[in-house]
Scaffold this motif. Structure first.
Motif, PDB file in Angstrom:
ATOM      1  N   MET A  57       0.833  -1.202   0.000  1.00  0.00           N
ATOM      2  CA  MET A  57       0.000   0.000   0.000  1.00  0.00           C
ATOM      3  C   MET A  57       0.870   1.256   0.000  1.00  0.00           C
ATOM      4  N   ALA A  58       2.040   1.153  -0.607  1.00  0.00           N
ATOM      5  CA  ALA A  58       2.960   2.289  -0.757  1.00  0.00           C
ATOM      6  C   ALA A  58       3.387   2.868   0.586  1.00  0.00           C
ATOM      7  N   GLY A  59       3.602   1.978   1.562  1.00  0.00           N
ATOM      8  CA  GLY A  59       4.096   2.433   2.856  1.00  0.00           C
ATOM      9  C   GLY A  59       3.051   3.051   3.760  1.00  0.00           C
ATOM     10  N   ARG A  60       1.780   2.959   3.388  1.00  0.00           N
ATOM     11  CA  ARG A  60       0.714   3.513   4.230  1.00  0.00           C
ATOM     12  C   ARG A  60       0.114   2.410   5.100  1.00  0.00           C
ATOM     13  N   ARG A  61      -0.136   2.731   6.352  1.00  0.00           N
ATOM     14  CA  ARG A  61      -0.815   1.785   7.241  1.00  0.00           C
ATOM     15  C   ARG A  61      -2.316   1.982   7.081  1.00  0.00           C
ATOM     16  N   ASP A  62      -2.886   1.242   6.150  1.00  0.00           N
ATOM     17  CA  ASP A  62      -4.302   1.386   5.810  1.00  0.00           C
ATOM     18  C   ASP A  62      -5.102   0.393   6.646  1.00  0.00           C
ATOM     19  N   TRP A  63      -5.682   0.868   7.737  1.00  0.00           N
ATOM     20  CA  TRP A  63      -6.333  -0.030   8.682  1.00  0.00           C
ATOM     21  C   TRP A  63      -7.599  -0.684   8.148  1.00  0.00           C
ATOM     22  N   PRO A  64      -8.422  -0.037   7.303  1.00  0.00           N
ATOM     23  CA  PRO A  64      -9.568  -0.766   6.744  1.00  0.00           C
ATOM     24  C   PRO A  64      -9.149  -1.979   5.921  1.00  0.00           C
ATOM     25  N   ALA A  97     -10.089 -11.497  -3.777  1.00  0.00           N
ATOM     26  CA  ALA A  97     -10.767 -10.611  -4.728  1.00  0.00           C
ATOM     27  C   ALA A  97     -11.284  -9.354  -4.023  1.00  0.00           C
ATOM     28  N   ALA A  98     -11.826  -9.529  -2.816  1.00  0.00           N
ATOM     29  CA  ALA A  98     -12.324  -8.372  -2.060  1.00  0.00           C
ATOM     30  C   ALA A  98     -11.188  -7.429  -1.677  1.00  0.00           C
ATOM     31  N   LEU A  99     -10.043  -7.978  -1.286  1.00  0.00           N
ATOM     32  CA  LEU A  99      -8.896  -7.135  -0.945  1.00  0.00           C
ATOM     33  C   LEU A  99      -8.380  -6.373  -2.155  1.00  0.00           C
ATOM     34  N   ALA A 100      -8.385  -7.026  -3.323  1.00  0.00           N
ATOM     35  CA  ALA A 100      -7.953  -6.339  -4.539  1.00  0.00           C
ATOM     36  C   ALA A 100      -8.864  -5.147  -4.833  1.00  0.00           C
ATOM     37  N   GLY A 101     -10.185  -5.369  -4.692  1.00  0.00           N
ATOM     38  CA  GLY A 101     -11.122  -4.278  -4.935  1.00  0.00           C
ATOM     39  C   GLY A 101     -10.970  -3.145  -3.941  1.00  0.00           C
ATOM     40  N   LEU A 102     -10.831  -3.489  -2.667  1.00  0.00           N
ATOM     41  CA  LEU A 102     -10.667  -2.448  -1.659  1.00  0.00           C
ATOM     42  C   LEU A 102      -9.326  -1.742  -1.816  1.00  0.00           C
ATOM     43  N   GLY A 103      -8.313  -2.505  -2.166  1.00  0.00           N
ATOM     44  CA  GLY A 103      -7.003  -1.898  -2.400  1.00  0.00           C
ATOM     45  C   GLY A 103      -7.045  -0.886  -3.529  1.00  0.00           C
ATOM     46  N   ALA A 108      -4.092   1.710  -3.862  1.00  0.00           N
ATOM     47  CA  ALA A 108      -2.902   0.854  -3.935  1.00  0.00           C
ATOM     48  C   ALA A 108      -2.310   0.924  -5.334  1.00  0.00           C
ATOM     49  N   PRO A 109      -0.973   1.020  -5.472  1.00  0.00           N
ATOM     50  CA  PRO A 109      -0.355   1.089  -6.803  1.00  0.00           C
ATOM     51  C   PRO A 109      -0.644  -0.154  -7.642  1.00  0.00           C
ATOM     52  N   GLN A 110      -0.633  -1.335  -6.996  1.00  0.00           N
ATOM     53  CA  GLN A 110      -0.883  -2.597  -7.696  1.00  0.00           C
ATOM     54  C   GLN A 110      -1.828  -3.449  -6.843  1.00  0.00           C
ATOM     55  N   TRP A 112      -3.425  -6.135  -7.266  1.00  0.00           N
ATOM     56  CA  TRP A 112      -3.253  -7.590  -7.268  1.00  0.00           C
ATOM     57  C   TRP A 112      -2.204  -8.025  -6.247  1.00  0.00           C
ATOM     58  N   LEU A 113      -1.223  -7.162  -6.001  1.00  0.00           N
ATOM     59  CA  LEU A 113      -0.232  -7.490  -4.974  1.00  0.00           C
ATOM     60  C   LEU A 113      -0.844  -7.390  -3.578  1.00  0.00           C
ATOM     61  N   VAL A 114      -1.760  -6.464  -3.380  1.00  0.00           N
ATOM     62  CA  VAL A 114      -2.492  -6.391  -2.112  1.00  0.00           C
ATOM     63  C   VAL A 114      -3.248  -7.701  -1.895  1.00  0.00           C
ATOM     64  N   ALA A 115      -3.937  -8.166  -2.934  1.00  0.00           N
ATOM     65  CA  ALA A 115      -4.715  -9.409  -2.844  1.00  0.00           C
ATOM     66  C   ALA A 115      -3.817 -10.608  -2.550  1.00  0.00           C
ATOM     67  N   ALA A 116      -2.611 -10.627  -3.122  1.00  0.00           N
ATOM     68  CA  ALA A 116      -1.711 -11.762  -2.928  1.00  0.00           C
ATOM     69  C   ALA A 116      -1.273 -11.914  -1.481  1.00  0.00           C
ATOM     70  N   GLY A 117      -1.382 -10.856  -0.690  1.00  0.00           N
ATOM     71  CA  GLY A 117      -0.988 -10.940   0.709  1.00  0.00           C
ATOM     72  C   GLY A 117      -1.812 -11.928   1.507  1.00  0.00           C
ATOM     73  N   LEU A 118      -3.083 -12.123   1.137  1.00  0.00           N
ATOM     74  CA  LEU A 118      -3.944 -13.023   1.909  1.00  0.00           C
ATOM     75  C   LEU A 118      -3.509 -14.486   1.763  1.00  0.00           C
ATOM     76  N   PRO A 119      -3.376 -15.025   0.550  1.00  0.00           N
ATOM     77  CA  PRO A 119      -2.881 -16.408   0.460  1.00  0.00           C
ATOM     78  C   PRO A 119      -1.457 -16.562   0.975  1.00  0.00           C
ATOM     79  N   TYR A 120      -0.632 -15.519   0.808  1.00  0.00           N
ATOM     80  CA  TYR A 120       0.738 -15.587   1.323  1.00  0.00           C
ATOM     81  C   TYR A 120       0.726 -15.746   2.843  1.00  0.00           C
ATOM     82  N   ALA A 121      -0.036 -14.907   3.535  1.00  0.00           N
ATOM     83  CA  ALA A 121      -0.116 -15.001   4.990  1.00  0.00           C
ATOM     84  C   ALA A 121      -0.784 -16.296   5.431  1.00  0.00           C
ATOM     85  N   ALA A 122      -1.756 -16.777   4.641  1.00  0.00           N
ATOM     86  CA  ALA A 122      -2.419 -18.037   4.977  1.00  0.00           C
ATOM     87  C   ALA A 122      -1.434 -19.199   4.996  1.00  0.00           C
TER      88      ALA A 122
END
Length: 274
Positions: A57-64, A97-103, A108-110, A112-122
């Motif tokens: 998220m480009a270094g932002r702490r986006d709490w939502p 998919a929901a994270l990608a949309g909210l991102g 968010a610059p990209q 899809w990379l925001v969305a990839a964080g969920l399976p990565y953390a899982a």
């Protein structure tokens, strides 16, 4: 002793102390099993997800965005703990998919990379949970996994620093060397064989050690993409939780897949019983 040497020893002392605390907690919860074990790894996975989102998220702490991601991660974990793995996969797919949309909405610059964080953390919590839940082999399977990842990490660090030599992938991780890779892989293979009591696990230990170091390089590539030295400064001497678990999550996923391929719905048995 020079000031530089004192600084290096101080950094190493902090690194060792932090590692001992983390290893102690991991071993204690693995021994206890149950919801305590799952909660420990869910907390680690949530920290990894927040660090991933901070980077993407480009270094932002986006709490939502972080709040949604952690809620989805917790839901998937509880579904797996309750024996509903299929439903957990659906939550992760829809959640990404929901994270990608909210991102995208949050700039968010990209996305899809925001969305990839969920399976990565899982991958931090779900594979190791599935292995530990497979009694009576679950605890030993997790201990073998620890031996591989920790053995690879520690010996790669000290072998690389001692022997030096050609770099493994200088564009991604300038400090990693081939000597460290080989030393870590060989020691992890021996550790897996000793802890697991099987010659087959020596070979699997070498494979998973290589996978673990590959996971480390993947995270290094992500940090380089976003011009970050560490995922965070949460752990003294180590950086962020993601910096410590990048190799573990890759090895845990590989161990789970090996176990499932070998013994179906008994992944711990399939991983360590040959």
């Amino acid at each position: 002793m020079s000031s530089a040497a004192k600084a290096n020893w101080s950094d190493l002392s902090i690194r060792i102390a932090s590692a001992v605390v983390m290893a102690g907690l991991a071993l204690a919860t693995a021994w206890a099993g149950g919801i305590l074990f799952v909660a420990f790894w869910l907390l680690a996975a949530a920290a990894v997800l927040c660090e991933w989102l901070f980077l993407t998220m480009a270094g932002r702490r986006d709490w939502p965005v972080a709040g949604l991601g952690v809620a989805l991660l917790a839901a998937a974990t509880m579904l797996v703990y309750g024996g509903r793995g299929g439903a957990a996969l659906l939550v992760l797919a829809a959640g990404a998919a929901a994270l990608a949309g909210l991102g995208r909405l949050r700039g968010a610059p990209q996305p899809w990379l925001v969305a990839a964080g969920l399976p990565y953390a899982a991958c931090v919590v779900l594979p190791v949970t599935l292995l530990r839940l497979d009694d009576p082999h679950g605890m030993r399977a997790v201990f073998v996994l620890f031996a591989i990842v920790w053995g690879s990490d520690v010996l790669a660090y000290f072998t690389g620093r001692t022997l030096g030599g050609p770099k493994l992938w200088p564009r991604v991780s300038p400090k990693k060397t081939w000597s460290g890779f080989i030393g870590g892989t060989l020691f992890a293979a021996l550790a897996a064989g000793l802890v697991g009591g099987s010659l087959v696990l020596v070979a699997l230990g070498a494979i998973l050690a290589a996978v673990s170091q590959g996971g480390d390089l993947l995270e290094s590539a992500l940090k380089r993409r976003f011009d970050a030295k560490d995922a965070s400064q949460l752990i003294p001497g180590h950086g962020g939780v993601m910096d410590r678990l990048d190799g573990f999550l890759a090895a845990a996923l590989a161990a789970l897949l090996i176990g499932l391929a070998h013994a179906g719905l008994n992944p711990a048995q399939g991983f360590i019983v040959w």
